[in-house]
Design a protein around this motif. Sequence first.
Motif, PDB file in Angstrom:
ATOM      1  N   ALA A 240      -9.840  -0.573 -12.393  1.00  0.00           N
ATOM      2  CA  ALA A 240      -9.473  -1.210 -11.203  1.00  0.00           C
ATOM      3  C   ALA A 240      -9.870  -0.976  -9.917  1.00  0.00           C
ATOM      4  O   ALA A 240     -10.114  -1.562  -8.990  1.00  0.00           O
TER       5      ALA A 240
ATOM      6  N   THR B 183      -5.931   4.798   3.553  1.00  0.00           N
ATOM      7  CA  THR B 183      -5.049   5.102   2.925  1.00  0.00           C
ATOM      8  C   THR B 183      -5.147   6.374   2.109  1.00  0.00           C
ATOM      9  O   THR B 183      -4.079   6.998   2.001  1.00  0.00           O
TER      10      THR B 183
ATOM     11  N   MET C  28       0.354  -1.435 -16.322  1.00  0.00           N
ATOM     12  CA  MET C  28       0.906  -0.768 -15.235  1.00  0.00           C
ATOM     13  C   MET C  28       2.233  -1.469 -15.052  1.00  0.00           C
ATOM     14  O   MET C  28       3.160  -0.493 -14.489  1.00  0.00           O
TER      15      MET C  28
ATOM     16  N   HIS D  38      -2.624  10.409 -15.698  1.00  0.00           N
ATOM     17  CA  HIS D  38      -3.491   9.256 -15.294  1.00  0.00           C
ATOM     18  C   HIS D  38      -3.590   8.125 -16.523  1.00  0.00           C
ATOM     19  O   HIS D  38      -4.548   7.787 -16.872  1.00  0.00           O
TER      20      HIS D  38
ATOM     21  N   TYR E  79     -12.518  -1.710  -0.786  1.00  0.00           N
ATOM     22  CA  TYR E  79     -11.834  -1.982  -1.935  1.00  0.00           C
ATOM     23  C   TYR E  79     -11.928  -3.379  -2.359  1.00  0.00           C
ATOM     24  O   TYR E  79     -12.439  -4.039  -1.382  1.00  0.00           O
TER      25      TYR E  79
ATOM     26  N   ASP F 273       1.304   9.802 -11.576  1.00  0.00           N
ATOM     27  CA  ASP F 273       0.424   9.806 -12.636  1.00  0.00           C
ATOM     28  C   ASP F 273      -0.941  10.250 -12.290  1.00  0.00           C
ATOM     29  O   ASP F 273      -1.754  10.348 -13.132  1.00  0.00           O
TER      30      ASP F 273
ATOM     31  N   ALA G 114      -0.969   5.700 -16.420  1.00  0.00           N
ATOM     32  CA  ALA G 114      -0.312   4.438 -16.153  1.00  0.00           C
ATOM     33  C   ALA G 114      -0.955   3.074 -16.851  1.00  0.00           C
ATOM     34  O   ALA G 114      -0.104   2.436 -17.473  1.00  0.00           O
ATOM     35  N   SER G 115      -2.181   3.082 -17.073  1.00  0.00           N
ATOM     36  CA  SER G 115      -2.707   1.852 -17.467  1.00  0.00           C
ATOM     37  C   SER G 115      -4.158   2.115 -17.708  1.00  0.00           C
ATOM     38  O   SER G 115      -4.781   3.184 -17.213  1.00  0.00           O
TER      39      SER G 115
ATOM     40  N   LEU H 216      -0.158  -4.851  -2.146  1.00  0.00           N
ATOM     41  CA  LEU H 216       0.471  -6.291  -2.859  1.00  0.00           C
ATOM     42  C   LEU H 216      -0.927  -6.867  -3.303  1.00  0.00           C
ATOM     43  O   LEU H 216      -1.211  -8.060  -3.257  1.00  0.00           O
ATOM     44  N   GLY H 217      -1.595  -6.247  -4.037  1.00  0.00           N
ATOM     45  CA  GLY H 217      -2.777  -6.731  -4.641  1.00  0.00           C
ATOM     46  C   GLY H 217      -2.297  -7.190  -6.324  1.00  0.00           C
ATOM     47  O   GLY H 217      -1.085  -7.164  -6.506  1.00  0.00           O
TER      48      GLY H 217
ATOM     49  N   PRO I 254      -5.399   1.035  -3.036  1.00  0.00           N
ATOM     50  CA  PRO I 254      -6.659   1.599  -3.302  1.00  0.00           C
ATOM     51  C   PRO I 254      -6.741   2.849  -2.468  1.00  0.00           C
ATOM     52  O   PRO I 254      -6.129   2.679  -1.290  1.00  0.00           O
TER      53      PRO I 254
ATOM     54  N   ASP J 199     -12.842   3.719  -5.768  1.00  0.00           N
ATOM     55  CA  ASP J 199     -12.932   4.834  -5.033  1.00  0.00           C
ATOM     56  C   ASP J 199     -14.077   6.220  -5.572  1.00  0.00           C
ATOM     57  O   ASP J 199     -14.218   6.894  -4.792  1.00  0.00           O
TER      58      ASP J 199
HETATM   59  P1  NDP Z   1      -6.108  -4.849  -5.245  1.00  0.00           P
HETATM   60  O1  NDP Z   1      -7.501  -4.802  -4.345  1.00  0.00           O
HETATM   61  O2  NDP Z   1      -5.944  -6.145  -5.645  1.00  0.00           O
HETATM   62  O3  NDP Z   1      -4.817  -4.577  -3.968  1.00  0.00           O
HETATM   63  C1  NDP Z   1      -4.985  -3.544  -2.986  1.00  0.00           C
HETATM   64  C2  NDP Z   1      -3.703  -4.064  -2.147  1.00  0.00           C
HETATM   65  O4  NDP Z   1      -3.684  -2.873  -1.076  1.00  0.00           O
HETATM   66  C3  NDP Z   1      -3.844  -5.156  -1.457  1.00  0.00           C
HETATM   67  O5  NDP Z   1      -2.679  -5.674  -1.353  1.00  0.00           O
HETATM   68  C4  NDP Z   1      -4.265  -4.631   0.045  1.00  0.00           C
HETATM   69  O6  NDP Z   1      -3.800  -5.377   1.201  1.00  0.00           O
HETATM   70  C5  NDP Z   1      -3.545  -3.208  -0.099  1.00  0.00           C
HETATM   71  N1  NDP Z   1      -3.918  -2.462   1.020  1.00  0.00           N
HETATM   72  C6  NDP Z   1      -5.388  -1.856   1.115  1.00  0.00           C
HETATM   73  N2  NDP Z   1      -5.769  -1.227   2.194  1.00  0.00           N
HETATM   74  C7  NDP Z   1      -4.633  -1.152   2.744  1.00  0.00           C
HETATM   75  C8  NDP Z   1      -4.226  -0.695   4.051  1.00  0.00           C
HETATM   76  N3  NDP Z   1      -5.236   0.109   4.877  1.00  0.00           N
HETATM   77  N4  NDP Z   1      -2.894  -0.888   4.552  1.00  0.00           N
HETATM   78  C9  NDP Z   1      -2.160  -1.722   3.632  1.00  0.00           C
HETATM   79  N5  NDP Z   1      -2.432  -2.339   2.608  1.00  0.00           N
HETATM   80  C10 NDP Z   1      -3.624  -1.929   2.238  1.00  0.00           C
HETATM   81  O7  NDP Z   1      -5.928  -3.738  -6.217  1.00  0.00           O
HETATM   82  P2  NDP Z   1      -5.143  -3.479  -7.465  1.00  0.00           P
HETATM   83  O8  NDP Z   1      -3.696  -4.127  -7.030  1.00  0.00           O
HETATM   84  O9  NDP Z   1      -5.780  -3.975  -8.507  1.00  0.00           O
HETATM   85  O10 NDP Z   1      -5.210  -1.787  -7.647  1.00  0.00           O
HETATM   86  C11 NDP Z   1      -4.810  -0.995  -6.596  1.00  0.00           C
HETATM   87  C12 NDP Z   1      -4.937   0.447  -7.104  1.00  0.00           C
HETATM   88  O11 NDP Z   1      -4.231   0.937  -8.157  1.00  0.00           O
HETATM   89  C13 NDP Z   1      -6.468   0.597  -7.811  1.00  0.00           C
HETATM   90  O12 NDP Z   1      -7.306   0.672  -6.435  1.00  0.00           O
HETATM   91  C14 NDP Z   1      -6.092   2.186  -8.224  1.00  0.00           C
HETATM   92  O13 NDP Z   1      -6.115   3.103  -7.160  1.00  0.00           O
HETATM   93  C15 NDP Z   1      -4.884   1.874  -8.850  1.00  0.00           C
HETATM   94  N6  NDP Z   1      -4.851   1.905 -10.079  1.00  0.00           N
HETATM   95  C16 NDP Z   1      -4.250   3.011 -10.880  1.00  0.00           C
HETATM   96  C17 NDP Z   1      -4.301   3.076 -12.291  1.00  0.00           C
HETATM   97  C18 NDP Z   1      -3.621   4.140 -13.135  1.00  0.00           C
HETATM   98  O14 NDP Z   1      -3.969   3.997 -14.359  1.00  0.00           O
HETATM   99  N7  NDP Z   1      -2.976   5.140 -12.487  1.00  0.00           N
HETATM  100  C19 NDP Z   1      -4.571   1.893 -12.880  1.00  0.00           C
HETATM  101  C20 NDP Z   1      -5.035   0.800 -12.229  1.00  0.00           C
HETATM  102  C21 NDP Z   1      -4.922   0.827 -10.739  1.00  0.00           C
HETATM  103  P3  NDP Z   1      -4.577  -6.897   1.302  1.00  0.00           P
HETATM  104  O15 NDP Z   1      -3.453  -7.689   0.215  1.00  0.00           O
HETATM  105  O16 NDP Z   1      -3.917  -7.420   2.680  1.00  0.00           O
HETATM  106  O17 NDP Z   1      -6.003  -6.991   1.168  1.00  0.00           O
END
Ligand code: NDP
Length: 308
Positions: free
Chosen positions: A67, A200, A95, A271, A308, A247, A273-274, A140-141, A195, A70
């Motif tokens: 997902a 971040t 997740m 690592h 991202y 995680d 979680a998902s 909030l992705g 992300p 980076d």
């Molecule tokens: P998305 O791209 O769908 O969502 C990212 C969210 O973060 C969006 O709401 C975005 O805001 C917000 N965001 C990004 N930059 C900023 C910032 N500077 N300030 C505030 N908010 C910010 O990603 P996902 O939800 O699919 O995944 C998120 C992360 O989860 C992945 O990048 C990964 O790092 C992690 N992950 C970890 C896993 C694990 O097993 N541990 C598995 C899967 C994911 P906006 O909505 O405004 O664009």
Amino acid sequence: MSFLYKADPVRGAEWARLFAEQAPDIPFHCWPDYGAAEQVRYLAAWLPPENLASQFPNVEVVFSVGAGIDQFDFSLLPPDIPVVRMIEPGIAVGMVEYVTHAVLAIHRQSHLYARLQREQRWQEHPIKPAASCRIGVLGLGVMGQSVLSKLRDFGFPCAGWSRSAHALDGVDCYAGEDALPAFLARSDILICLLPLTQHTRGILNRKLFNALPAGAAVINVGRGGHLDEAALLEALASGQLSSATLDVCEIEPLPAGHPFWEHPNIVLTPHIASMTQPASAVEVVLDNIRRHQSGQPLIGLVDRSLGY
Ligand code: NDP
């Protein structure tokens, strides 16, 4: 035209089987066997080959098998090649399970009761209603929204923070730097699902911990680079934070002797979680290939300027 997979070979074998079933017209190769390099049009990778542009000059789309993206070095990827991250239902399901489990363990004091059992003490503590435990999700992705829609159903007051404004049923939405302090001040359990970007990196730091209610708990399922490890140890020692569930770590696997291993208030997982589920991942990748071939927008296209 061929498809090249460059990630975990065991899951690669599963991808190969699914491609043969669902897209027999697309020759599938699993790294390091890539067939005729000039035939490779689509690449799915955790880490793309360093010399992608020269080795595979005809690649048209790069898919991340995770997902997050980076781990990609964008300076090695030609700017005109679209990069697509993995948005598939299997990752979100995993997740949601992980975070729900972690939140309920904190809320229902699982770690306290595990310790009391080890000490052979039959000792009850009051049960607090879910309504008194405020959840805050950074990001909030796809992941953040999936997690919130489940936690909301338990009756936890839920909020989320993102870069741009969102409106979600039953979730107080905060957006942008200016709204961060108010969001943190109402988050008893803070979950990081951001992300990892230049904006971040290191966000889980001393200033952020101090802005949370005293005794808050943190769950980091984003990336290790989000966390200032020294600040976490300090906040746990002072009691500003009561626990951390991690995680992900800056260095994975976590090195031997690292203070997190034996910390009584840190729960660690490697690592997990998902994980991307091959069956649903292949479905969305094939859908994106069809979209690409018919000139439709790709789902999960990364905005390189945002990271991202
Ligand atoms: P998305 O791209 O769908 O969502 C990212 C969210 O973060 C969006 O709401 C975005 O805001 C917000 N965001 C990004 N930059 C900023 C910032 N500077 N300030 C505030 N908010 C910010 O990603 P996902 O939800 O699919 O995944 C998120 C992360 O989860 C992945 O990048 C990964 O790092 C992690 N992950 C970890 C896993 C694990 O097993 N541990 C598995 C899967 C994911 P906006 O909505 O405004 O664009």
